[in-house]
Design an enzyme around this catalytic site. Structure first.
Site, PDB file in Angstrom:
ATOM      1  N   ASN A  62       0.795  -1.228   0.000  1.00  0.00           N
ATOM      2  CA  ASN A  62       0.000   0.000   0.000  1.00  0.00           C
ATOM      3  C   ASN A  62       0.829   1.280   0.000  1.00  0.00           C
ATOM      4  OD1 ASN A  62      -2.075  -1.818   0.157  1.00  0.00           O
ATOM      5  ND2 ASN A  62      -2.922  -1.060   2.065  1.00  0.00           N
ATOM      6  N   ASP A  85       0.974  -7.582 -10.209  1.00  0.00           N
ATOM      7  CA  ASP A  85      -0.049  -8.609 -10.409  1.00  0.00           C
ATOM      8  C   ASP A  85      -1.334  -7.957 -10.888  1.00  0.00           C
ATOM      9  OD1 ASP A  85      -1.976  -8.522  -7.628  1.00  0.00           O
ATOM     10  OD2 ASP A  85      -0.008  -7.591  -7.508  1.00  0.00           O
TER      11      ASP A  85
END
Length: 200
Positions: free
Chosen positions: A74, A99
């Protein structure tokens, strides 16, 4: 060896979470692709700098800083911003490997820009760079098995042995796409690697 400013043509960033407990999860295929590029260059990402593990090397005739943020997903943008500012790297020479749950397992996609698409690592990078016009290579990790399945649980889950058989070639293609992109540009990389899986 001290790093020298302006000694880097490209910043290649693999996104992921640090620590062995996350190493083989879906969210860490960016790390695994960066590790493969380092292996191909004969180096290891073992130097701590910019709140990341880094290594300066040469790939496809380009001077590259490989980087894996150690801030957890994050906050990935913090490390990217620090390295980009230090080396004065233009935003179109910052390549992000991440991803993507919207891509089937085994597929990759080269993009020249775009939104975060719900990916918190990309969201952090966009926030810290103040732009979304950086190239990225997305590695498919497959959709959630059920709409009610928690997304965080899904991206932090590990691949089955059967899935790993598809993932390995996809990571190899992603690494090859990165080399194509930094040597011949994102359009060439997209033309060659977007679409159905193919041999590298």
């Amino acid at each position: 060896m001290l790093f020298q400013k302006k000694a880097v043509d490209w910043l290649i960033v693999g996104l992921g979470n640090p620590g062995p407990e996350y190493a083989r999860t879906r969210h860490n295929v960016g790390f695994r692709t960066a590790d493969l590029l380092a292996e191909q260059a004969g180096v290891k990402l073992d130097r701590a700098r910019f709140r990341a593990l880094v290594r300066q090397t040469e790939l496809a005739g380009q001077r590259v800083l490989l980087l894996e943020p150690q801030t957890f997903m994050n906050n990935s943008g913090e490390a990217v911003q620090l390295a980009a500012m230090y080396y004065k790297i233009p935003i179109d020479h910052i390549l992000i490997l991440s991803d993507d749950v919207s891509l089937p397992l085994g597929r990759i996609r080269v993009r020249t820009e775009g939104s975060a698409g719900g990916h918190n690592g990309l969201k952090s990078v966009i926030s810290h760079l103040g732009s979304q016009t950086f190239p990225r290579i997305k590695i498919g990790v497959g959709e959630k098995p059920h709409p009610d399945y928690d997304l965080a649980d899904w991206v932090l889950s590990r691949f089955t042995p059967e899935e790993e058989k598809l993932l390995g070639p996809a990571i190899e293609r992603a690494a090859a796409a990165a080399l194509e992109l930094i040597s011949n540009g994102p359009a060439s990389a997209a033309a060659r690697f977007n679409g159905k899986p193919q041999a590298v």
